[in-house]
Design a protein around this motif. Structure first.
Motif, PDB file in Angstrom:
ATOM      1  N   HIS A 120      44.869  -8.627 -96.750  1.00  0.00           N
ATOM      2  CA  HIS A 120      46.112  -9.138 -97.323  1.00  0.00           C
ATOM      3  C   HIS A 120      46.750 -10.110 -96.354  1.00  0.00           C
ATOM      4  N   LYS A 121      46.746  -9.746 -95.100  1.00  0.00           N
ATOM      5  CA  LYS A 121      47.336 -10.595 -94.065  1.00  0.00           C
ATOM      6  C   LYS A 121      46.667 -11.971 -94.040  1.00  0.00           C
ATOM      7  N   THR A 122      45.348 -11.987 -94.142  1.00  0.00           N
ATOM      8  CA  THR A 122      44.619 -13.254 -94.124  1.00  0.00           C
ATOM      9  C   THR A 122      45.004 -14.143 -95.294  1.00  0.00           C
ATOM     10  N   TYR A 123      45.162 -13.536 -96.463  1.00  0.00           N
ATOM     11  CA  TYR A 123      45.565 -14.348 -97.613  1.00  0.00           C
ATOM     12  C   TYR A 123      46.913 -15.019 -97.348  1.00  0.00           C
ATOM     13  N   VAL A 124      47.850 -14.241 -96.795  1.00  0.00           N
ATOM     14  CA  VAL A 124      49.183 -14.796 -96.540  1.00  0.00           C
ATOM     15  C   VAL A 124      49.116 -15.899 -95.486  1.00  0.00           C
ATOM     16  N   GLU A 125      48.384 -15.633 -94.418  1.00  0.00           N
ATOM     17  CA  GLU A 125      48.286 -16.639 -93.349  1.00  0.00           C
ATOM     18  C   GLU A 125      47.627 -17.920 -93.839  1.00  0.00           C
ATOM     19  N   ASN A 126      46.539 -17.769 -94.561  1.00  0.00           N
ATOM     20  CA  ASN A 126      45.839 -18.961 -95.060  1.00  0.00           C
ATOM     21  C   ASN A 126      46.681 -19.710 -96.079  1.00  0.00           C
ATOM     22  N   LEU A 127      47.415 -18.965 -96.877  1.00  0.00           N
ATOM     23  CA  LEU A 127      48.308 -19.602 -97.844  1.00  0.00           C
ATOM     24  C   LEU A 127      49.343 -20.449 -97.121  1.00  0.00           C
ATOM     25  N   ASN A 128      49.949 -19.859 -96.104  1.00  0.00           N
ATOM     26  CA  ASN A 128      50.972 -20.594 -95.368  1.00  0.00           C
ATOM     27  C   ASN A 128      50.419 -21.879 -94.763  1.00  0.00           C
ATOM     28  N   PHE A 160      51.824  -6.536-105.107  1.00  0.00           N
ATOM     29  CA  PHE A 160      52.023  -5.788-106.347  1.00  0.00           C
ATOM     30  C   PHE A 160      51.241  -4.478-106.319  1.00  0.00           C
ATOM     31  N   PHE A 161      50.059  -4.518-105.774  1.00  0.00           N
ATOM     32  CA  PHE A 161      49.202  -3.348-105.672  1.00  0.00           C
ATOM     33  C   PHE A 161      49.833  -2.272-104.792  1.00  0.00           C
ATOM     34  N   TRP A 162      50.288  -2.662-103.596  1.00  0.00           N
ATOM     35  CA  TRP A 162      50.891  -1.647-102.705  1.00  0.00           C
ATOM     36  C   TRP A 162      52.087  -0.991-103.369  1.00  0.00           C
ATOM     37  N   GLU A 163      52.818  -1.778-104.121  1.00  0.00           N
ATOM     38  CA  GLU A 163      54.005  -1.237-104.784  1.00  0.00           C
ATOM     39  C   GLU A 163      53.655  -0.428-106.034  1.00  0.00           C
ATOM     40  N   SER A 164      52.430  -0.519-106.473  1.00  0.00           N
ATOM     41  CA  SER A 164      52.005   0.229-107.664  1.00  0.00           C
ATOM     42  C   SER A 164      51.615   1.661-107.336  1.00  0.00           C
ATOM     43  N   ASP A 217      44.831  -0.099 -92.969  1.00  0.00           N
ATOM     44  CA  ASP A 217      44.741  -0.980 -91.803  1.00  0.00           C
ATOM     45  C   ASP A 217      43.908  -2.219 -92.115  1.00  0.00           C
ATOM     46  N   TYR A 218      42.773  -2.012 -92.795  1.00  0.00           N
ATOM     47  CA  TYR A 218      41.921  -3.145 -93.123  1.00  0.00           C
ATOM     48  C   TYR A 218      42.466  -3.925 -94.310  1.00  0.00           C
ATOM     49  N   HIS A 219      42.739  -3.188 -95.361  1.00  0.00           N
ATOM     50  CA  HIS A 219      43.046  -3.855 -96.614  1.00  0.00           C
ATOM     51  C   HIS A 219      44.373  -4.599 -96.534  1.00  0.00           C
ATOM     52  N   TRP A 220      45.386  -3.934 -95.960  1.00  0.00           N
ATOM     53  CA  TRP A 220      46.662  -4.629 -95.801  1.00  0.00           C
ATOM     54  C   TRP A 220      46.652  -5.445 -94.520  1.00  0.00           C
ATOM     55  N   GLY A 221      46.257  -4.775 -93.432  1.00  0.00           N
ATOM     56  CA  GLY A 221      46.379  -5.377 -92.110  1.00  0.00           C
ATOM     57  C   GLY A 221      45.443  -6.540 -91.851  1.00  0.00           C
ATOM     58  N   LYS A 222      44.343  -6.652 -92.595  1.00  0.00           N
ATOM     59  CA  LYS A 222      43.446  -7.785 -92.390  1.00  0.00           C
ATOM     60  C   LYS A 222      43.308  -8.627 -93.654  1.00  0.00           C
ATOM     61  N   PRO A 258      53.647  -2.304 -96.992  1.00  0.00           N
ATOM     62  CA  PRO A 258      53.790  -1.408 -98.128  1.00  0.00           C
ATOM     63  C   PRO A 258      55.066  -0.568 -97.955  1.00  0.00           C
ATOM     64  N   PRO A 259      55.644  -0.098 -99.051  1.00  0.00           N
ATOM     65  CA  PRO A 259      56.897   0.663 -98.956  1.00  0.00           C
ATOM     66  C   PRO A 259      56.697   2.120 -98.525  1.00  0.00           C
ATOM     67  N   TYR A 260      55.761   2.359 -97.626  1.00  0.00           N
ATOM     68  CA  TYR A 260      55.494   3.702 -97.093  1.00  0.00           C
ATOM     69  C   TYR A 260      54.638   3.477 -95.853  1.00  0.00           C
ATOM     70  N   PRO A 261      54.596   4.447 -94.943  1.00  0.00           N
ATOM     71  CA  PRO A 261      53.760   4.262 -93.748  1.00  0.00           C
ATOM     72  C   PRO A 261      52.280   4.171 -94.131  1.00  0.00           C
ATOM     73  N   LEU A 262      51.507   3.572 -93.252  1.00  0.00           N
ATOM     74  CA  LEU A 262      50.110   3.278 -93.582  1.00  0.00           C
ATOM     75  C   LEU A 262      49.260   4.533 -93.763  1.00  0.00           C
ATOM     76  N   ASP A 263      49.720   5.659 -93.225  1.00  0.00           N
ATOM     77  CA  ASP A 263      48.929   6.878 -93.405  1.00  0.00           C
ATOM     78  C   ASP A 263      49.505   7.765 -94.507  1.00  0.00           C
ATOM     79  N   ALA A 264      50.509   7.285 -95.191  1.00  0.00           N
ATOM     80  CA  ALA A 264      51.227   8.145 -96.140  1.00  0.00           C
ATOM     81  C   ALA A 264      50.431   8.464 -97.401  1.00  0.00           C
TER      82      ALA A 264
END
Lengths: 195, 292
Positions: free
Chosen positions: B78-86, B127-131, B71-76, B54-60
């Motif tokens: 979102h990350k899983t979607y990207v990894e599985n997609l790849n 898109f969500f993180w950037e929103s 940590d969960y939503h992005w770090g697990k 995300p364009p800001y620190p995780l605690d921002a």
């Protein structure tokens, strides 16, 4: 069973939220929705069948089906659950899936691949057992079969205990929570009802 | 880096066997956003999308959205979607395309190919993180505010309706503010509202991983709804404290520019596409039920 009786496999906190808030909200909202309508006073299953409307859901459907699904879910589990089924149920599982292990895998896969919110089921129809997965609030009643077992795979069912590790949740459910007695009784009822 | 919605149309090629006789499309390969080739230690070449932070620190975003959630939503998640997609696209025709292209191709008119869920969820989450942003909320201004007032009556009316859509989106899904430019000539997608006026803002609800890109809407804002309990509080917090109107404004500008460009490109492109059965649940009226 008491809300903490399924620990450590499903925490008391999960039960407090999942039953105490989510399930409760479905029931409360349903009551408000049917108040003063011709559905008021009707049995839950009647409401479900009458609002499914071939998939073009009428407003009370989601709450009614979710109320039913959750009751069915709590009764699908018990403290000290898991293990293997026996008797007639096991015989039919072996007949229709080749082996218990094959059934286990298929049920597991259905639960793991129901994207987003939904449920996985063991159901009985036309004298056959089958595994079914459904989205959101849909359940096998509206698909013309008898539900025998379900696992809730909406995130709210497992998030507190497993976060996003749905496969671990499913395994725990199968190995430690499922009440084969309940499933067997339901099978008997289903057979009786279809004969 | 700003998220841009795709404007290219996909040409007949080996990926798209059935395009119809009069289709005039152009293939435009985007700069491959987030495309990287990594050579693993074993010498195997891996390509794939990156998990963009995300364009800001995780605690921002605290106290409105906790670090733990990020940590969960992005770090697990979102990350899983990207990894599985790849993993899913490695070595296939989709490998090397931009994320938007993968989403559009795999939507397949609602008959989604296996890679769709992961691709769309990867796109949706970025898109969500950037929103959202630290110190977000408040009111929009400029063109964005003008269009909101034009298409919803007032900002407050828009907020009411957006919130109602988000609360009534049953199960998992997203609620969007999108800019709809009325173009029907989009390969492999269907415009669900052919009769609506051009160039207006609309609120759209989608289930699971679906997003309005597949109907060629330009999305400018959205809200993730998977949580059930206390969803209303979450929605309020999102609107009052998190939403980044600057981002939304920038996206609107891009969307309007694209629409204008398409118009220039011509009325000679065919436009009749028989709409599919599939209809999105477009939120136009008062919420009928507040579920959960």
């Amino acid at each position: 069973y008491p809300l903490d009786a399924l620990e450590p496999h499903m925490s008391k906190q999960t039960l407090e939220f999942h039953w105490g808030k989510h399930h409760r909200a479905y029931v409360d909202n349903l009551k408000k929705q049917v108040l003063g309508s011709e559905l008021e006073g009707k049995p839950l299953e009647h409401i479900i069948q009458n609002t499914y409307n071939n998939g073009d859901l009428l407003p009370p459907f989601n709450n009614a089906a979710q109320a039913w699904n959750h009751e069915f879910f709590w009764e699908s589990m018990k403290p000290g659950g898991g293990g293997k089924p026996s008797g007639e149920l096991l015989a039919l599982l072996e007949r229709d899936f080749t082996s218990y292990e094959k059934f286990y895998d298929e049920f597991n896969a259905a639960a793991a691949t129901q994207f987003g919110a939904g449920w996985a089921w063991l159901a009985y129809a036309d004298n056959k057992l089958k595994v079914v997965k459904t989205p959101n609030a849909v359940n096998p009643l509206v698909l013309g079969s008898f539900p025998l077992l379900t696992i809730d795979v909406w995130e709210h069912a497992y998030y507190l205990d497993f976060q996003n590790r749905r496969p671990d949740y499913i395994k725990t459910f199968m190995n430690n929570l499922v009440s084969w007695e309940a499933v067997s009784s339901r099978l008997e009822a289903a057979k009786a009802a279809s004969s | 880096m700003m998220m841009t919605t795709t404007s290219s149309l996909l040409s007949p090629c080996s990926l798209l066997p059935s395009q119809g006789p009069n289709r005039q499309t152009q293939w435009k390969r985007h700069e491959k956003r987030q495309f990287s080739r990594k050579v693993a230690v074993s010498g195997v070449v891996r390509a794939g999308f990156e998990l963009k932070p995300p364009p800001y620190p995780l605690d921002a975003l605290e106290p409105h959205m906790s670090r733990e959630t990020l940590d969960y939503h992005w770090g697990k998640h979102h990350k899983t979607y990207v990894e599985n997609l790849n993993k899913q696209i490695l070595g296939t025709d989709l490998d090397g395309l931009s994320l938007e292209e993968v989403v559009l191709l795999s939507y397949n008119r609602g008959n989604m190919l296996p890679v769709f869920n992961n691709a769309a969820q990867a796109w949706n989450h970025e898109f969500f993180w950037e929103s959202i942003q630290p110190g977000g909320g408040g009111k929009p201004s400029g063109d964005l505010l003008r269009l909101i007032e034009r298409d919803f009556g007032s900002f407050d009316d828009f907020v009411e309706r957006f919130k109602a859509a988000a609360s009534s989106n049953f199960g998992s899904g997203w609620t969007w503010l999108a800019y709809k430019a009325n173009r029907l000539d989009v390969a492999n997608a269907v415009n669900p509202l052919p009769k609506e006026e051009d160039k207006k803002l609309v609120i759209v609800k989608t289930p699971n991983a679906v997003n309005p890109l597949v109907w060629d809407y330009s999305v400018i804002l959205m809200l993730l709804c998977f949580a059930q309990n206390r969803r209303v509080e979450y929605i309020n917090t999102f609107m009052e404290k998190l939403v980044s109107w600057e981002t939304v404004s920038t996206r609107l500008e891009s969307a309007m520019a694209r629409a204008a460009q398409r118009e220039q490109e011509g009325s000679d492109t065919e436009d009749e596409e028989k709409p599919d059965e599939e209809e999105p649940e477009v939120y136009l009226d008062d919420a009928s039920e507040e579920v959960d």
